[in-house]
Design an enzyme around this catalytic site. Structure first.
Site, PDB file in Angstrom:
ATOM      1  N   GLY A 113     -16.339 -12.327  28.414  1.00 45.34           N
ATOM      2  CA  GLY A 113     -16.032 -10.912  29.063  1.00 45.34           C
ATOM      3  C   GLY A 113     -14.683 -10.442  28.981  1.00 45.34           C
ATOM      4  O   GLY A 113     -14.335  -9.186  28.667  1.00 45.34           O
ATOM      5  N   ASP A 136     -17.592 -23.070  29.839  1.00 44.15           N
ATOM      6  CA  ASP A 136     -18.922 -22.941  28.814  1.00 44.15           C
ATOM      7  C   ASP A 136     -18.620 -23.304  27.478  1.00 44.15           C
ATOM      8  O   ASP A 136     -19.600 -23.459  26.807  1.00 44.15           O
ATOM      9  CB  ASP A 136     -19.676 -21.469  29.134  1.00 44.15           C
ATOM     10  CG  ASP A 136     -19.712 -20.983  30.627  1.00 44.15           C
ATOM     11  OD1 ASP A 136     -19.883 -22.089  31.374  1.00 44.15           O
ATOM     12  OD2 ASP A 136     -19.921 -19.975  30.837  1.00 44.15           O
ATOM     13  N   ARG A 171     -36.063 -43.380  41.462  1.00 41.79           N
ATOM     14  CA  ARG A 171     -36.450 -41.989  41.370  1.00 41.79           C
ATOM     15  C   ARG A 171     -36.128 -41.130  40.072  1.00 41.79           C
ATOM     16  O   ARG A 171     -35.415 -41.618  39.088  1.00 41.79           O
ATOM     17  CB  ARG A 171     -35.495 -41.184  42.210  1.00 41.79           C
ATOM     18  CG  ARG A 171     -36.009 -41.420  43.783  1.00 41.79           C
ATOM     19  CD  ARG A 171     -34.760 -40.924  44.792  1.00 41.79           C
ATOM     20  NE  ARG A 171     -35.459 -40.783  46.120  1.00 41.79           N
ATOM     21  CZ  ARG A 171     -34.752 -40.700  47.242  1.00 41.79           C
ATOM     22  NH1 ARG A 171     -33.473 -40.761  47.209  1.00 41.79           N
ATOM     23  NH2 ARG A 171     -35.283 -40.688  48.454  1.00 41.79           N
ATOM     24  N   GLY A 179     -22.925 -23.750  32.695  1.00 49.16           N
ATOM     25  CA  GLY A 179     -22.930 -23.149  31.329  1.00 49.16           C
ATOM     26  C   GLY A 179     -23.242 -21.954  30.798  1.00 49.16           C
ATOM     27  O   GLY A 179     -23.343 -21.745  29.513  1.00 49.16           O
ATOM     28  N   ARG A 275     -35.500 -35.888  42.784  1.00 46.35           N
ATOM     29  CA  ARG A 275     -34.420 -35.240  43.772  1.00 46.35           C
ATOM     30  C   ARG A 275     -33.535 -34.381  42.823  1.00 46.35           C
ATOM     31  O   ARG A 275     -33.509 -34.648  41.408  1.00 46.35           O
ATOM     32  CB  ARG A 275     -33.418 -36.201  44.020  1.00 46.35           C
ATOM     33  CG  ARG A 275     -33.996 -37.212  45.241  1.00 46.35           C
ATOM     34  CD  ARG A 275     -34.270 -36.157  46.668  1.00 46.35           C
ATOM     35  NE  ARG A 275     -34.640 -36.996  47.825  1.00 46.35           N
ATOM     36  CZ  ARG A 275     -35.908 -37.424  48.018  1.00 46.35           C
ATOM     37  NH1 ARG A 275     -36.947 -36.940  47.308  1.00 46.35           N
ATOM     38  NH2 ARG A 275     -36.240 -38.098  49.083  1.00 46.35           N
TER      39      ARG A 275
HETATM   40  O1  F6P Z   1     -18.512 -18.542  32.914  1.00 44.98           O
HETATM   41  C1  F6P Z   1     -18.294 -19.830  33.837  1.00 44.98           C
HETATM   42  C2  F6P Z   1     -19.397 -20.161  34.641  1.00 44.98           C
HETATM   43  O2  F6P Z   1     -18.986 -21.157  35.585  1.00 44.98           O
HETATM   44  C3  F6P Z   1     -20.778 -20.163  34.071  1.00 44.98           C
HETATM   45  O3  F6P Z   1     -20.890 -21.586  33.765  1.00 44.98           O
HETATM   46  C4  F6P Z   1     -21.589 -19.918  35.407  1.00 44.98           C
HETATM   47  O4  F6P Z   1     -22.911 -19.715  35.048  1.00 44.98           O
HETATM   48  C5  F6P Z   1     -20.933 -18.989  36.117  1.00 44.98           C
HETATM   49  O5  F6P Z   1     -19.559 -19.028  35.533  1.00 44.98           O
HETATM   50  C6  F6P Z   1     -20.799 -18.800  37.706  1.00 44.98           C
HETATM   51  O6  F6P Z   1     -20.181 -17.695  37.944  1.00 44.98           O
HETATM   52  P1  F6P Z   1     -19.676 -17.585  39.447  1.00 44.98           P
HETATM   53  O7  F6P Z   1     -18.496 -17.959  39.564  1.00 44.98           O
HETATM   54  O8  F6P Z   1     -19.596 -15.820  39.514  1.00 44.98           O
HETATM   55  O9  F6P Z   1     -20.639 -18.051  40.375  1.00 44.98           O
END
Ligand code: F6P
Length: 357
Positions: A113, A136, A171, A179, A275
């Site tokens: 972004g 990620d 388990r 990610g 779990r």
């Molecule tokens: O982009 C990094 C990340 O940690 C992703 O792995 C995850 O889906 C997202 O951000 C979680 O975002 P937030 O911090 O807004 O909960």
């Protein structure tokens, strides 16, 4: 003439942001006369003119510090040009504030972004340099992003610790990892932690195949199993759905998380006790690993070289251990996903890891 450098961190934080900020600052102070302006809370700070003029001593002790000293926020690219209820023209404000701060350039540290927003500002005529951070590891054009390897270390430790308790209790343990749409973190931590099943978004899974691999394993005398599951993992059926249909189907489900759903199915169908562990934001917390400290420092210092050369409109990529200044427009809007012939997938298959396909 003194250069004025603005720095902001945007999107989800990760270990290594402060190390990269320190790298930019130390190399810049050493190379040319400059003043560094820390912009608060990502693009929000640029929109609202919220910043702090830094001094060299403000950058001490940052190499090992998690999070980001400037704060961060998510400002979605698709909303950047939208005038919302507050009536603020975000792009206009950012350009005006960049001028008011008398910046020579803006350094953005962020993920996908952030790269789209950085490219937008480049198109608007600002001097921008981006640094690729994210756990990620999904930024196109770079082999690795900083934050990723720290998260792999954390996620691997979680899987390691799950092993002993899974063994004690006979388990099936599911570890759901972050990610977003990319499976890098789960793939690396899954292989490093010796997971028996690895489910990533890039390889849609069949529940029957997962059940089958667990059944075979337990019938052969193994008393426990570990599944490393990406938060973005999808079934083969889901992978064929349009976004709207997918969202509708997911909304109907009792368990919002993929691993809880799968744990329920494993228990119902195979009668094995299950779990779920979701380490969540721990994967983004704490001190960066030595790998990330080094990577972040290298990228930060390289950014200072680009500033010295007025080489703007770039993101810094690392390819085959070499640093490159890649045009932002080549990277913005593209994702780097795990490709099906990635060596870790073939290695996993060779050692009998199931990918659910
Ligand atoms: O982009 C990094 C990340 O940690 C992703 O792995 C995850 O889906 C997202 O951000 C979680 O975002 P937030 O911090 O807004 O909960």
């Amino acid at each position: 003439m003194k250069k004025r450098i603005g720095i902001l961190t945007s999107g989800g934080d990760c270990p290594g942001l402060n190390a990269a900020i320190r790298g930019v600052a130390k190399a810049s102070y050493g190379m040319f006369d400059c003043e560094i302006i820390g912009i608060k809370d990502g693009f929000k700070g640029l929109i609202h003119n919220n910043y702090q003029v830094m001094t060299p001593k403000d950058f001490a002790g940052l190499l090992v510090r998690g999070g980001t000293i400037f704060g961060t926020s998510r400002t979605p690219y698709k909303k950047m040009r939208k005038i919302e209820i507050d009536g603020i023209d975000k792009v206009k404000n950012m350009k005006e504030n960049y001028a008011k701060m008398e910046l020579d350039c803006l350094i953005t540290l962020g993920g996908n972004g952030t790269h789209k927003n950085a490219n937008l500002l480049r198109e608007e005529g600002l001097n921008v340099i981006a640094l690729p951070k994210t756990i990620d590891n999904d930024i196109w054009g770079t082999d690795v992003t900083f934050g990723f390897h720290s998260a792999v270390d954390i996620a691997t430790e979680v899987i390691d610790r799950i092993h002993t308790t899974a063994d004690s209790h006979d388990r099936v343990m599911l570890v759901e990892l972050m990610g977003h749409k990319a499976g890098w973190l789960t793939l690396y931590a899954g292989i490093a932690g010796g997971a028996d099943v690895i489910l990533i978004p890039e390889i849609p899974y069949s529940t029957d195949k997962v059940l089958d691999s667990l059944d075979k394993r337990h019938s052969s005398g193994k008393n426990f199993s570990i599944l490393a599951v990406s938060e973005g993992a999808v079934t083969t059926k889901e992978s064929k759905m349009k976004k709207k249909e997918f969202k509708k189907e997911r909304a109907k489900m009792k368990h919002s998380s993929v691993s809880y759903r799968l744990a329920h199915e494993i228990n119902e169908e195979l009668g094995l006790e299950t779990r779920v562990t979701i380490p969540g934001h721990q994967q983004r917390g704490g001190t960066p690993s030595p790998y990330d400290r080094i990577l972040a420092t290298k990228l930060g210092a390289y950014a200072a070289e680009l500033i010295a050369n007025r080489d703007y409109g770039k993101t810094i990529s690392i390819v085959n251990k070499k640093l490159w200044a890649t045009p932002l427009e080549e990277v913005a809007g593209k994702l780097k996903l795990v490709d099906k012939d990635n060596i870790l997938i073939s290695t996993g298959r060779l050692i009998n890891t199931s990918f659910g396909d």
